[in-house]
Design a protein around this motif. Structure first.
Motif, short mmCIF file in Angstrom:
data_model
loop_
_atom_site.label_atom_id
_atom_site.label_comp_id
_atom_site.label_asym_id
_atom_site.label_seq_id
_atom_site.Cartn_x
_atom_site.Cartn_y
_atom_site.Cartn_z
N UNK A 206 0.84 -1.20 0.00
CA UNK A 206 0.00 0.00 0.00
C UNK A 206 0.88 1.26 0.00
N UNK A 207 0.52 2.29 -0.79
CA UNK A 207 -0.63 2.37 -1.68
C UNK A 207 -0.42 1.57 -2.96
N UNK A 416 4.67 12.16 -7.32
CA UNK A 416 4.16 11.00 -6.61
C UNK A 416 5.29 10.07 -6.18
N UNK A 417 6.16 9.70 -7.11
CA UNK A 417 7.21 8.75 -6.77
C UNK A 417 8.21 9.37 -5.80
N UNK A 418 8.37 10.68 -5.85
CA UNK A 418 9.26 11.35 -4.91
C UNK A 418 8.72 11.22 -3.48
N UNK A 419 7.40 11.28 -3.36
CA UNK A 419 6.78 11.16 -2.04
C UNK A 419 6.77 9.71 -1.54
N UNK A 440 8.17 18.18 2.23
CA UNK A 440 7.38 19.27 2.80
C UNK A 440 6.44 18.78 3.88
N UNK A 441 6.16 19.68 4.80
CA UNK A 441 5.26 19.34 5.90
C UNK A 441 3.89 18.92 5.36
#
Length: 578
Positions: A206-207, A416-419, A440-441
């Motif tokens: 997940x996800x 997305x992939x960075x997160x 980032x917060x």
């Protein structure tokens, strides 16, 4: 390729001074009397020349080899475009008389004529709804998506289509709507996300990230392997349809899969890459269960714009074909009653609603199914920083119980992939992990998503790279446009395609009365499950091998070490002497 990249943009071919080293790794040692470089490189679809008469076997290079190298991936894509094209369709149709299916007889049996010719094949085709919508827009607003489908079927199957020319007057025996395979992937994908996995298939992490877009999958395999455990293992509609056709026809007609030739008509160039994956061959479902160089489930992929070229290759104009349902010649039944009912539903197929998007509607279907399972729930939508980023929540009394998102276009995919990238541990005592300080917060909350629908093309599949564009000569002529179309004209053109896609006739859904599927977008999970179980029983192969696939990290050696070191290493592996 994404919508912003086409075959015309590929200019990064390997320079003459750089040799392709991939095939050397598996070659035996050369006899001492043979000179260097006497192996002939033969690409998929080509035949060795007489120059290999020195006794050396041609070095066979598949597209997967080129992708594994990854130093010239777009060059490999260009090669693939030439090998899977309208020209390949014509050359295959004209290679030998087609196999003919005759039946059913009084006992319901079918037989195949023409098997004595080893080059003869049985031709089948599958067509995407995005392609039909694109062709409808090219014809004009007076032509609907379903009518464009009739025109395309007349081209592929009709007596005035491809069968009118060529050496053998061959045509396609069946033309199938990929939407029926899409319905199956919706049911399988929803079960995968909502914790009802198929036996023998491990659940992704997940996800869960959708995997029907081959441009996104190739990007993940080559550049971000840490996301591979998150990819959905359900086959794409194109791949699933190929497996259904090859397995059912080979079992029911008693012919090997290599005698069945399947072409898919799709909106995307990257679908050619998908068709060439070793994970999508009979080696997986009929033999070892592992990827290998077997018979492809999809032998060739042509795009929407190549449909026009296919007609022109026979001296025909696609726009002249009749568009009424009565103009389509009847076909013989598919050689299995239950599979026939699935592939050719009486009410036809239907596209998802506009809110579901133009890429098949898996995200929307998952949300609807989840909401239908929880009394008093509702779906909330939160727009992102642009139109291609949307976040969704299924809430009860304002509290989210399920979160999902949509990320379209590589600009957003990179975010997305960075997160999702895991933080690297620090080697310093007490140091913070690398990557955590740069996030980032509040961004960590994105990991709460249960599912993310990912597509490489901004706007979705109706904007695929293989679609007919507003600045193509045929559209400029038909619309009497002078000069280069601007951004507004391009936007209006995409709106016409979307309008044709979303305004398709909606069929009566095959639903069980009173079942939760009544709120899940017109797809009956019980009907799909029953059909897939029958298919698995009929073929004697488990669904884990029929309907699911796998992925692999692609590691590049390009730029690592000198050419001299690489040559010395490979020479040692091959036994030296060359």
């Amino acid at each position: 390729m994404s919508a912003i990249l086409s075959a015309d943009d590929l200019n990064d071919f390997i320079s003459p001074g750089v040799a392709c080293i991939k095939p050397v790794e598996t070659l035996p040692a050369l006899p001492a009397q043979q000179a260097a470089n006497e192996y002939e490189v033969v690409l998929d679809g080509q035949h060795p020349s007489s120059s290999s008469a020195n006794g050396a076997s041609p070095a066979q290079i598949s597209l997967t080899d080129c992708l594994a190298c990854s130093g010239c991936v777009t060059s490999a894509e260009a090669i693939l475009v030439s090998l899977q094209s309208h020209s390949e369709v014509i050359s295959t149709l004209d290679a030998a008389p087609a196999l003919r299916v005759v039946g059913p007889d009084a006992q319901g049996n079918f037989k195949v004529e023409g098997l004595e010719n080893e080059d003869a094949k049985l031709f089948v085709a599958s067509v995407s709804s995005q392609t039909r919508a694109n062709l409808a827009a090219a014809c004009g607003r007076e032509v609907s998506e379903s009518q464009a489908g009739h025109m395309l079927e007349n081209l592929l199957r009709g007596p005035e289509g491809l069968a009118k020319g060529g050496k053998w007057n061959n045509s396609f025996e069946w033309v199938v709507d990929i939407n029926v395979a899409r319905d199956a992937t919706l049911a399988l994908g929803t079960a995968e996300v909502l914790s009802s996995p198929t036996p023998g298939v491990s659940a992704p992490s997940t996800p869960i990230l959708s995997s029907s877009c081959p441009g996104w999958v190739c990007y993940a395999e080559k550049t971000h392997p840490y996301v591979l455990p998150h990819l959905s293992k359900v086959k794409s509609p194109q791949a699933l349809m190929g497996t259904i056709l090859k397995t059912t026809l080979s079992r029911k007609l008693g012919i090997p899969p290599n005698r069945i030739w399947h072409v898919a008509v799709m909106p995307c160039f990257d679908k050619k890459l998908e068709a060439s994956r070793e994970e999508l061959t009979d080696e997986v479902w009929a033999r070892s269960g592992l990827p290998g160089r077997g018979v492809r489930d999809v032998d060739c992929v042509i795009t929407s714009k190549e449909v026009l070229m296919l007609a022109e290759s026979r001296g025909l104009s696609f726009f002249d074909f009749q568009k009424s349902a009565s103009s389509v010649p009847p076909s013989i039944p598919f050689p299995d009653d239950k599979v026939h009912a699935f592939l050719f539903p009486k009410k036809g197929s239907r596209n998802p609603s506009r809110i579901a998007g133009s890429s098949g509607g898996l995200l929307h279907h998952i949300l609807q199914t989840k909401a239908a399972q929880i009394a008093g729930s509702e779906i909330q939508i939160n727009r992102g920083r642009n139109a291609d980023v949307v976040e969704y929540s299924v809430t009860v009394n304002g509290e989210p119980v399920f979160k999902a998102a949509r990320y379209y276009g590589f600009r957003n995919i990179q975010n997305l992939v960075r997160r999702l990238k895991p933080a690297r541990p620090s080697r310093m005592p007490g140091g913070k992990p690398f990557g955590s300080a740069r996030r980032p917060a509040g961004k960590a909350a994105s990991l709460d998503f249960s599912f993310v629908e990912v597509m490489a093309c901004p706007g979705g599949c109706t904007n695929g790279g293989g679609q007919i564009k507003i600045d193509d000569a045929v559209i400029l002529e038909r619309k009497n446009i002078s000069g280069k179309p601007g951004p507004q004209e391009q936007k209006d053109w995409l709106a016409e395609i979307d309008e044709a896609y979303f305004s398709g006739e909606d069929s009566q859904s095959r639903l069980d009365s009173g079942s939760p599927e009544n709120n899940s977008g017109g797809v009956s999970h019980s009907y799909i499950d029953d059909t897939l179980a029958y298919w698995s029983s009929m073929t004697g192969i488990g669904l884990d091998r029929l309907a699911f696939t796998s992925y692999r990290e692609v590691i590049s050696d390009v730029g690592k070490g000198s050419a001299t070191e690489s040559a010395a290493h490979l020479a040692g592996k091959a036994g030296g002497g060359w």
